[in-house]
Write an enzyme that holds these catalytic residues in place. Structure first.
Site, PDB file in Angstrom:
ATOM      1  N   GLU A  73     109.249  21.719  81.107  1.00 17.23           N
ATOM      2  CA  GLU A  73     108.944  20.282  81.153  1.00 17.23           C
ATOM      3  C   GLU A  73     109.751  19.561  82.218  1.00 17.23           C
ATOM      4  OE1 GLU A  73     107.319  18.937  76.764  1.00 17.23           O
ATOM      5  OE2 GLU A  73     109.175  18.041  77.440  1.00 17.23           O
ATOM      6  N   HIS A 120     108.372  48.152  76.177  1.00 16.99           N
ATOM      7  CA  HIS A 120     107.268  49.006  75.743  1.00 16.99           C
ATOM      8  C   HIS A 120     105.934  48.274  75.791  1.00 16.99           C
ATOM      9  CE1 HIS A 120     110.093  52.147  74.288  1.00 16.99           C
ATOM     10  NE2 HIS A 120     110.885  51.086  74.281  1.00 16.99           N
ATOM     11  N   LYS A 148      98.385  14.092  74.998  1.00 19.50           N
ATOM     12  CA  LYS A 148      98.461  13.282  73.772  1.00 19.50           C
ATOM     13  C   LYS A 148      97.392  12.188  73.813  1.00 19.50           C
ATOM     14  CE  LYS A 148     103.414  13.765  72.662  1.00 19.50           C
ATOM     15  NZ  LYS A 148     104.703  13.095  72.556  1.00 19.50           N
TER      16      LYS A 148
END
Ligand code: PA5
Length: 434
Positions: free
Chosen positions: A285, A306, A420
């Site tokens: 951010e 892995h 938002k």
């Protein structure tokens, strides 16, 4: 002090490269400490560390004692910067299975309001059945949708279970001192409140009650955390490449300029996972804007060797690694000898698990260096609450300096606001029709 070793990046950058960046790093550090750069209204986190408990910290400790006394479970409601820090600290210090066999006196801690998953909500409801619980609602703006929905639901559960007076005593709010719906609601309902200072942004707020209250409820010595942060504030103020913060901020920018657009933060401790998520938000951010930014990714070693190991070793040469190491714990596990030796492990009999882990680390380092992947090694020393405070401050300071070197404002998040706003428009919230 945290040690940053850059000996495994020299194939990609040179000493003259590093020295040529010295002025930029100096300027970025000055910009931050003098408060002359973009976002300078959000530098309150620089001065949060304290050697002695403030009045607010005393209240945090009292509230934590009350919760530990009357609750089997604390539900911490929040998202993003109002969530990741406390989870990071609790899991790093107490393990990701910290809730097992806990209850009143040492309550379980669950996190809510950090997604919109109905499954997660259903699971939480079940976990709370028959348990005494309290909630801490954390939201700086007081209007974020995810925590607001969870807070409303939990508040109703509390009121049905305990009646409104007792419910009121079990709700704590951490929010802006004056503004926002949560502040207003807390005042109206009479909840105990704690302050997120207006000059501290969400992702820099872990050393406020946002992080301190859940940590204290978990039984973590929050003054040790604060002292560790204070140690960091004092030692990392150094203006030279002897400062590990400078080395980290400079090298990651040099690598970015040489085409390494992804930083993979790796720890050999599985319980570092949530700390990695906090770090991802902090750097993502703060730096990801204006068409710039290093993509902050995380991996767990040796687990992900892995799964991701192949890509790291031989995939596109666009990433660098930052490997986090801690001093092994005092309690050792020694590999036993087996008379049949069917698994062929007797060559390790008598060796500790730490010894094997160390060889895995050194082997990985050598392999990745051979594969042309630069690795920054960060040796953190002993893992304890003081170290966690130091780590939080170390990365926050590195991030502020690094973002200024990159030429972006480390303290805004215009992209988050866009998502938002769109969501609220789609949900039909009054005032968000456009
Ligand atoms: O770092 C940030 O500013 C964000 O991640 C916020 O913390 C997050 O969006 C939650 O916001 P609030 O604390 O206002 O509910």
């Amino acid at each position: 002090m945290i040690q940053v070793d850059i000996s495994n990046v020299w194939g990609q950058i040179s000493l003259p490269d590093l020295l040529s960046l010295e002025k930029e790093v100096f300027d970025a550090h000055m910009t931050l400490s003098e408060g002359t750069g973009a976002g300078s209204g959000y530098l309150g986190w620089l001065d949060l560390p304290a050697r002695e408990p403030t009045e607010e910290i005393q209240r945090v400790r009292q509230a934590a004692e009350q919760i530990r006394f009357d609750s089997d479970v604390l539900v911490v409601v929040g998202i993003g910067g109002s969530y990741l820090g406390p989870r990071a600290a609790i899991e790093l210090l107490q393990g990701s299975h910290h809730n097992i066999q806990k209850g009143k006196g040492d309550p379980q801690i669950f996190f809510a309001g950090n997604s919109l998953s109905t499954r997660q909500w259903n699971e939480l409801q079940k976990l709370l059945e028959g348990k005494d619980f309290s909630i801490v609602i954390i939201s700086k703006s007081g209007t974020t949708t995810e925590p607001a929905i969870a807070a409303r639901a939990l508040r109703w559960m509390l009121e049905r279970r305990y009646g409104s007076d007792e419910a009121r005593r079990r709700i704590y709010a951490v929010t802006d001192p004056t503004d926002g719906a949560l502040r207003q609601m807390a005042a109206e309902e009479g909840w105990e409140t704690f302050v997120i200072p207006p000059n501290v942004g969400g992702r820099y707020s872990v050393l406020t009650p946002v992080g301190l209250l859940p940590m204290a409820v978990a039984g973590i010595d929050i003054m040790e955390v604060m002292n560790g942060a204070m140690d960091a504030k004092e030692s990392y103020d150094l203006r030279s490449f002897e400062n590990p913060v400078w080395l980290y901020a400079a090298v990651r920018n040099l690598l970015y300029r040489s085409g390494k657009a992804i930083e993979l933060l790796e720890s050999f401790e599985p319980d570092f996972r949530s700390f990695g998520a906090w770090w991802q938000q902090l750097f993502g951010e703060s730096e990801g804007k204006d068409g710039k930014g290093i993509f902050p990714a995380c991996a767990e070693l040796t687990t992900d060797l892995h799964s991701l190991g192949q890509l790291i070793q031989q995939g596109q040469r666009n990433l660098f690694e930052t490997m986090i190491r801690f001093t092994p714990p005092a309690q050792k596990y020694t590999i036993v000898s087996d008379y049949k030796d069917l698994d062929g492990l007797n060559y390790l009999a008598g060796k500790t698990l730490d010894f094997v882990d160390e060889q895995a680390y050194l082997g990985t380092l050598a392999a990745h260096a051979d594969g042309g992947v630069p690795v920054i090694c960060v040796d953190c020393g002993e893992l304890n609450p003081r170290k966690v405070g130091e780590l939080f401050y170390f990365f926050q300071l590195s991030c502020g300096i690094s973002a200024y070197i990159l030429g972006v404002n480390p303290f805004n998040q215009p992209g988050v606001e866009l998502y938002k706003r769109n969501m609220l428009c789609l949900l039909g919230k009054p005032g968000y029709e456009q």
